[in-house]
Design a protein around this motif. Structure first.
Motif, PDB file in Angstrom:
ATOM      1  N   ARG A 141      12.948  44.700  23.486  1.00 14.04           N
ATOM      2  CA  ARG A 141      12.409  44.466  24.790  1.00 14.04           C
ATOM      3  C   ARG A 141      13.144  44.188  25.650  1.00 14.04           C
ATOM      4  NH1 ARG A 141       7.829  47.182  24.598  1.00 14.04           N
ATOM      5  NH2 ARG A 141       6.826  46.023  26.386  1.00 14.04           N
ATOM      6  N   VAL A 142      14.582  44.044  25.584  1.00 11.16           N
ATOM      7  CA  VAL A 142      15.257  43.701  26.595  1.00 11.16           C
ATOM      8  C   VAL A 142      15.741  44.660  27.539  1.00 11.16           C
ATOM      9  CG1 VAL A 142      17.981  43.240  26.871  1.00 11.16           C
ATOM     10  CG2 VAL A 142      16.660  41.844  25.118  1.00 11.16           C
ATOM     11  N   GLN A 143      16.042  46.119  27.092  1.00 12.61           N
ATOM     12  CA  GLN A 143      16.242  46.840  28.057  1.00 12.61           C
ATOM     13  C   GLN A 143      15.011  47.347  29.198  1.00 12.61           C
ATOM     14  OE1 GLN A 143      17.905  50.626  26.426  1.00 12.61           O
ATOM     15  NE2 GLN A 143      17.742  51.693  28.371  1.00 12.61           N
ATOM     16  N   LEU A 144      14.014  47.376  28.671  1.00 12.14           N
ATOM     17  CA  LEU A 144      12.691  47.385  29.455  1.00 12.14           C
ATOM     18  C   LEU A 144      12.686  46.150  30.433  1.00 12.14           C
ATOM     19  CD1 LEU A 144      10.315  48.866  30.550  1.00 12.14           C
ATOM     20  CD2 LEU A 144       8.977  47.556  28.755  1.00 12.14           C
ATOM     21  N   VAL A 145      13.073  45.021  30.081  1.00 16.05           N
ATOM     22  CA  VAL A 145      12.945  43.618  30.882  1.00 16.05           C
ATOM     23  C   VAL A 145      14.072  43.776  32.113  1.00 16.05           C
ATOM     24  CG1 VAL A 145      12.953  41.323  30.926  1.00 16.05           C
ATOM     25  CG2 VAL A 145      11.698  42.173  29.171  1.00 16.05           C
ATOM     26  N   VAL A 146      15.055  44.186  31.650  1.00 13.98           N
ATOM     27  CA  VAL A 146      16.233  44.085  32.527  1.00 13.98           C
ATOM     28  C   VAL A 146      16.327  45.204  33.352  1.00 13.98           C
ATOM     29  CG1 VAL A 146      18.912  44.428  32.458  1.00 13.98           C
ATOM     30  CG2 VAL A 146      18.067  43.182  30.742  1.00 13.98           C
ATOM     31  N   LYS A 178       6.581  42.409  30.688  1.00 13.06           N
ATOM     32  CA  LYS A 178       7.620  43.402  30.094  1.00 13.06           C
ATOM     33  C   LYS A 178       8.019  42.982  28.750  1.00 13.06           C
ATOM     34  CE  LYS A 178       7.412  46.244  33.699  1.00 13.06           C
ATOM     35  NZ  LYS A 178       6.443  47.562  33.466  1.00 13.06           N
ATOM     36  N   ALA A 179       7.899  41.996  28.321  1.00 15.42           N
ATOM     37  CA  ALA A 179       8.521  41.333  26.990  1.00 15.42           C
ATOM     38  C   ALA A 179       7.497  41.196  25.995  1.00 15.42           C
ATOM     39  CB  ALA A 179       9.244  40.280  27.371  1.00 15.42           C
ATOM     40  N   GLN A 180       6.097  41.288  26.633  1.00 12.41           N
ATOM     41  CA  GLN A 180       4.954  41.156  25.559  1.00 12.41           C
ATOM     42  C   GLN A 180       5.012  42.590  24.608  1.00 12.41           C
ATOM     43  OE1 GLN A 180       1.138  41.102  27.540  1.00 12.41           O
ATOM     44  NE2 GLN A 180       1.517  38.812  28.143  1.00 12.41           N
ATOM     45  N   THR A 181       4.664  42.095  23.372  1.00  5.65           N
ATOM     46  CA  THR A 181       4.264  43.139  22.337  1.00  5.65           C
ATOM     47  C   THR A 181       2.618  42.631  21.817  1.00  5.65           C
ATOM     48  OG1 THR A 181       5.271  41.846  20.568  1.00  5.65           O
ATOM     49  CG2 THR A 181       6.960  43.150  21.998  1.00  5.65           C
ATOM     50  N   PRO A 182       2.442  43.703  20.743  1.00  2.00           N
ATOM     51  CA  PRO A 182       1.304  43.366  20.092  1.00  2.00           C
ATOM     52  C   PRO A 182       1.424  42.275  19.019  1.00  2.00           C
ATOM     53  CG  PRO A 182       1.493  45.798  20.247  1.00  2.00           C
ATOM     54  CD  PRO A 182       2.873  45.178  20.720  1.00  2.00           C
ATOM     55  N   GLU A 183       2.660  41.892  18.535  1.00  5.81           N
ATOM     56  CA  GLU A 183       2.930  41.052  17.629  1.00  5.81           C
ATOM     57  C   GLU A 183       2.947  39.815  17.916  1.00  5.81           C
ATOM     58  OE1 GLU A 183       5.654  43.708  17.841  1.00  5.81           O
ATOM     59  OE2 GLU A 183       4.478  45.154  17.140  1.00  5.81           O
ATOM     60  N   PRO A 184       3.048  38.641  17.180  1.00  4.21           N
ATOM     61  CA  PRO A 184       3.214  37.348  17.742  1.00  4.21           C
ATOM     62  C   PRO A 184       4.615  37.111  17.763  1.00  4.21           C
ATOM     63  CG  PRO A 184       2.706  37.383  15.440  1.00  4.21           C
ATOM     64  CD  PRO A 184       2.323  38.885  15.884  1.00  4.21           C
ATOM     65  N   GLY A 185       4.906  36.022  18.153  1.00  2.00           N
ATOM     66  CA  GLY A 185       6.409  35.628  18.625  1.00  2.00           C
ATOM     67  C   GLY A 185       7.121  36.162  19.700  1.00  2.00           C
ATOM     68  N   ASP A 186       6.455  36.652  20.743  1.00  7.72           N
ATOM     69  CA  ASP A 186       7.258  37.476  21.837  1.00  7.72           C
ATOM     70  C   ASP A 186       8.246  36.515  22.486  1.00  7.72           C
ATOM     71  OD1 ASP A 186       6.032  39.704  21.507  1.00  7.72           O
ATOM     72  OD2 ASP A 186       4.293  39.137  22.761  1.00  7.72           O
ATOM     73  N   GLY A 187       8.506  35.189  22.410  1.00  8.29           N
ATOM     74  CA  GLY A 187       9.264  34.272  23.006  1.00  8.29           C
ATOM     75  C   GLY A 187       8.720  33.180  23.660  1.00  8.29           C
ATOM     76  N   ILE A 188       9.930  32.677  24.799  1.00  6.83           N
ATOM     77  CA  ILE A 188       9.244  31.660  25.589  1.00  6.83           C
ATOM     78  C   ILE A 188      10.138  31.614  26.805  1.00  6.83           C
ATOM     79  CG2 ILE A 188      10.887  29.988  24.525  1.00  6.83           C
ATOM     80  CD1 ILE A 188       8.443  27.978  24.885  1.00  6.83           C
TER      81      ILE A 188
END
Length: 109
Positions: A12-17, A79-89
């Motif tokens: 997800r880094v490229q999309l977020v940045v 932008k960092a969210q995904t359908p899976e768990p563990g997206d971060g903090i």
């Protein structure tokens, strides 16, 4: 001023940045890391440096004015969210001031 540290999935880094840059947040620092949170990514593997299984993670850091913090946090979350768990903090800390090395000028407004 606020410092934002976001621990996000590498995919997800490229999309977020790109989204942060489009919103005017141009100075972002990225670091590769290994996460050991409650959620274990299916791609987790034994660490080469530590004696446990880990998941790849990227630490994104940026400093912004107080009034820009909420916008940056919401953008990263969206932008960092995904359908899976563990997206971060995301952690937010207070910064007294920041100075440009070249000029010695304060970045605080």
């Amino acid at each position: 001023m606020k410092e934002i540290k976001a621990f996000i999935k590498p995919k997800r880094v490229q999309l977020v940045v790109e989204s942060l840059r489009d919103a005017g947040f141009e100075s972002v620092t990225l670091s590769k890391g290994e996460g050991t949170g409650a959620y274990k990514d299916p791609d987790a593997s034994p660490s080469l440096d530590f004696h446990f299984t880990d998941s790849p993670i990227v630490k994104l850091e940026l400093v912004c004015q107080n009034e820009e913090m909420e916008k940056a946090v919401q953008l990263i979350c969206g932008k960092a969210q995904t359908p899976e768990p563990g997206d971060g903090i995301i952690y937010v800390s207070e910064i007294d001031d920041a100075y440009r090395i070249k000029t010695g000028d304060s970045l605080k407004q």
